[in-house]
Write a protein that holds these residues in place. Structure first.
Motif, short mmCIF file in Angstrom:
data_model
loop_
_atom_site.label_atom_id
_atom_site.label_comp_id
_atom_site.label_asym_id
_atom_site.label_seq_id
_atom_site.Cartn_x
_atom_site.Cartn_y
_atom_site.Cartn_z
N GLN A 282 14.11 -8.00 -67.37
CA GLN A 282 13.83 -7.66 -68.75
C GLN A 282 14.97 -8.09 -69.67
O GLN A 282 16.13 -7.76 -69.46
N SER A 283 14.63 -8.84 -70.72
CA SER A 283 15.62 -9.27 -71.70
C SER A 283 15.90 -8.16 -72.69
O SER A 283 15.09 -7.24 -72.86
N ARG A 284 17.05 -8.28 -73.39
CA ARG A 284 17.37 -7.29 -74.41
C ARG A 284 18.37 -7.86 -75.40
O ARG A 284 19.13 -8.78 -75.10
N TRP A 285 18.35 -7.28 -76.61
CA TRP A 285 19.28 -7.63 -77.67
C TRP A 285 20.65 -7.04 -77.35
O TRP A 285 20.77 -5.88 -76.96
N ILE A 286 21.74 -7.83 -77.52
CA ILE A 286 23.07 -7.30 -77.23
C ILE A 286 24.07 -7.56 -78.36
O ILE A 286 25.24 -7.20 -78.24
#
Length: 412
Positions: A282-286
Motif C-alpha cells: 500500500q502506497s502513502r503520502w509522506i
C-alpha cells in the motif's frame, strides 16, 4: 578462542558489577585493532574477576545483500577487576538468532541467505577462563535486497545507464577501480518511455532491475538477468502519469525490500513500498514541498544503516536527507529540513545521480553532467561522518571522467 554467545553466566556477572564499580577505577584496555592495550599485572587464574565494557559496541554498515557490516568498537573499552592481563577479543554473528557458521570476524558481508533476516553481532572479551563477558552490538539490522549500487552486470561494480536520441539503452560499466569498460547496447526502442529509474533488485531474484514509464502512465518492470541482459518485461502499474519524478529509495520502510519515492506535479511525496516479488504494498503520502527539487536515491551513501536521498535545490545546494528505514524522513526539528548540505553550485548540472562506488575505496560517489556534456565524478569521503555527522562529510576529489554526455536523453 571460539566465539561465545550470551548465557546466564554472563548475565549473572553483570548483575554483580554494580557492587564492585566503586573499587574498579582500573586502567582501561581499549578494544580496538588500532591501539595496543596497556600491559597490566599478570592475571590470577584462581580468582573470578569482573569484566565489563565502558559502552556498548555498535552494528554499522550497509545492511543490503552484498553490503559490508561491521562491529564499531571505536569507543568501547574493556575493564576487569581486580586488574591484570591483556584480553582477547572474538566475534560471532547470528541470523534471526541462529549462529552463522564461520562468521567470526569484526566484519561480515551479507549474502542472499540473509535477505529479509535480522543480523546481530556479539563481542566476547576474555581475560581468562573464568573472567569473560559477551555483549551484543547495538542495533541489529534487517538485510534488504541488493541496491542499485551492486551493478547491472552482477559483478558488484558501478554501472551507469544512458539512453541516446535513437532510443538505444546503453550500459557504461566500470572495473571497480575508476576505469570504464567497453560500452554495451542492452536495448532498443526505449524512446517510448519518459521516465526511467533503477530500483536495484525489485523482484527478489538478486539482480538489478529497471522501471520504465510510458506516455500512457503505464509502469513496466524490466527484470535484469545479472549478466548485463534481460529476463522479461512486466507491466506493474498504471496511472503513473501524474508523477514528475521517481527515485530509488532503497529499503525505505525497513521490511527488507526495495521501494520507490514518487513526487507529483504539486510537490507531494509518496512512498511506494515494493513487496519483494515485483509488485507493490500500500502506497502513502509522506511529505510535501518537493516541487522545487530534483532528487535521487543514494542508498547507504553515508556508510551506515540509514538510507539517504540527495536533492538538488533550485538555488544549487546539494542536500542530504536521511531515513532510519521507518518509512519517513528524519525531520531534524522541522518538516522539510535535511541532515545537511554536502555541495554548492550544483545548479550548473543538467543531470546528477548516484550509482555506487566508482573508484573502489568503499565510499559511494555522485556523478554530475554539466550543460557542456562533461561527466564529473564526485568521490565521497565518509571518514569523518562517525565523529562529526554530516558536517564531517567531504569529497576526496572531483575528476572529469567523460565528455559528450549532453546528447543523452536519459542517464540513471
Amino acid at each position: 578462542m571460539e566465539p561465545r554467545t550470551p548465557s546466564r553466566v554472563f548475565a549473572s556477572k553483570r548483575r554483580r558489577l554494580l557492587s564492585v564499580l566503586a573499587a574498579s577505577l582500573v586502567a582501561g584496555l581499549l578494544v580496538s585493532p588500532l591501539l595496543r592495550a596497556h600491559t597490566a599485572e599478570p592475571a590470577v587464574a584462581a580468582t573470578m574477576r569482573y569484566v565489563y565494557v565502558s559502552s556498548t559496541p555498535q552494528l554499522v554498515g550497509d545492511p543490503t545483500v552484498g553490503g559490508l557490516l561491521k562491529v564499531d568498537i571505536s569507543t568501547t573499552f574493556a575493564h576487569v577487576s581486580p586488574a591484570g592481563g591483556i584480553p582477547t577479543i572474538s566475534y560471532s554473528w547470528t541470523r534471526d538468532g541462529a549462529v552463522i557458521p564461520g562468521a567470526t570476524g569484526i566484519t561480515y558481508r551479507a549474502t542472499s541467505a540473509d535477505l529479509g533476516r535480522v543480523l546481530a553481532a556479539y563481542l566476547t572479551v576474555t581475560y581468562d577462563a573464568d573472567s569473560t563477558l559477551t555483549v551484543q552490538a547495538a542495533h541489529p539490522l534487517r538485510v534488504a535486497a541488493a541496491p542499485r549500487a551492486r551493478g547491472f552486470s552482477g559483478d558488484g561494480t558501478l554501472d551507469i545507464f544512458a539512453r541516446d536520441s535513437s532510443g538505444r539503452l546503453l550500459l557504461y560499466p566500470t572495473d571497480g577501480r575508476g576505469n570504464w569498460q567497453a560500452t554495451q547496447v542492452i536495448g532498443w526502442g526505449w524512446n517510448n518511455f519518459n521516465l526511467l529509474v533503477s530500483p536495484g533488485d525489485f523482484d527478489g531474484d538478486g539482480t538489478v532491475d529497471v522501471l520504465a514509464r510510458d506516455a500512457q502512465g503505464r509502469l513496466f518492470l524490466y527484470q535484469g538477468n545479472g549478466t548485463g541482459g534481460w529476463k522479461k518485461a512486466l507491466q506493474i502499474g498504471q496511472g503513473w502519469q501524474g508523477f514528475r519524478e521517481l527515485s530509488a529509495a532503497g529499503d525505505f520502510n525497513g521490511d527488507g525490500t526495495n521501494d520507490i519515492l514518487a513526487v507529483d506535479t504539486a510537490g507531494s511525496l509518496f512512498l511506494y513500498p515494493g513487496n519483494g516479488t515485483g509488485g507493490w504494498l500500500q502506497s502513502r503520502w509522506i511529505g510535501q514541498g518537493w516541487q522545487n527539487m530534483e532528487s535521487v536515491g543514494a542508498g547507504h551513501f553515508l556508510g551506515y544503516s540509514s538510507v539517504v536521498t540527495l536533492s538538488k535545490s533550485f538555488w544549487g545546494d546539494l542536500q542530504a536527507r536521511t531515513s532510519n528505514r521507518n518509512g519517513y524522513f528524519e525531520e531534524y526539528g522541522l518538516p522539510g529540513s535535511y541532515a545537511g548540505t554536502i555541495g554548492w553550485g550544483w545548479d550548473s548540472m543538467a543531470r546528477f545521480g548516484m550509482a555506487g562506488d566508482f573508484n573502489g575505496d568503499g565510499d559511494s560517489d555522485v556523478y554530475g553532467i554539466d550543460r557542456s556534456g562533461r561527466l564529473t565524478m564526485y568521490l565521497g569521503d565518509t571518514s569523518g561522518f562517525r565523529q562529526w555527522g554530516i558536517a564531517g562529510f567531504r569529497w576526496k576529489g572531483w575528476p572529469t571522467v567523460g565528455w559528450g554526455w549532453g546528447g543523452f536523453t536519459a542517464v540513471f
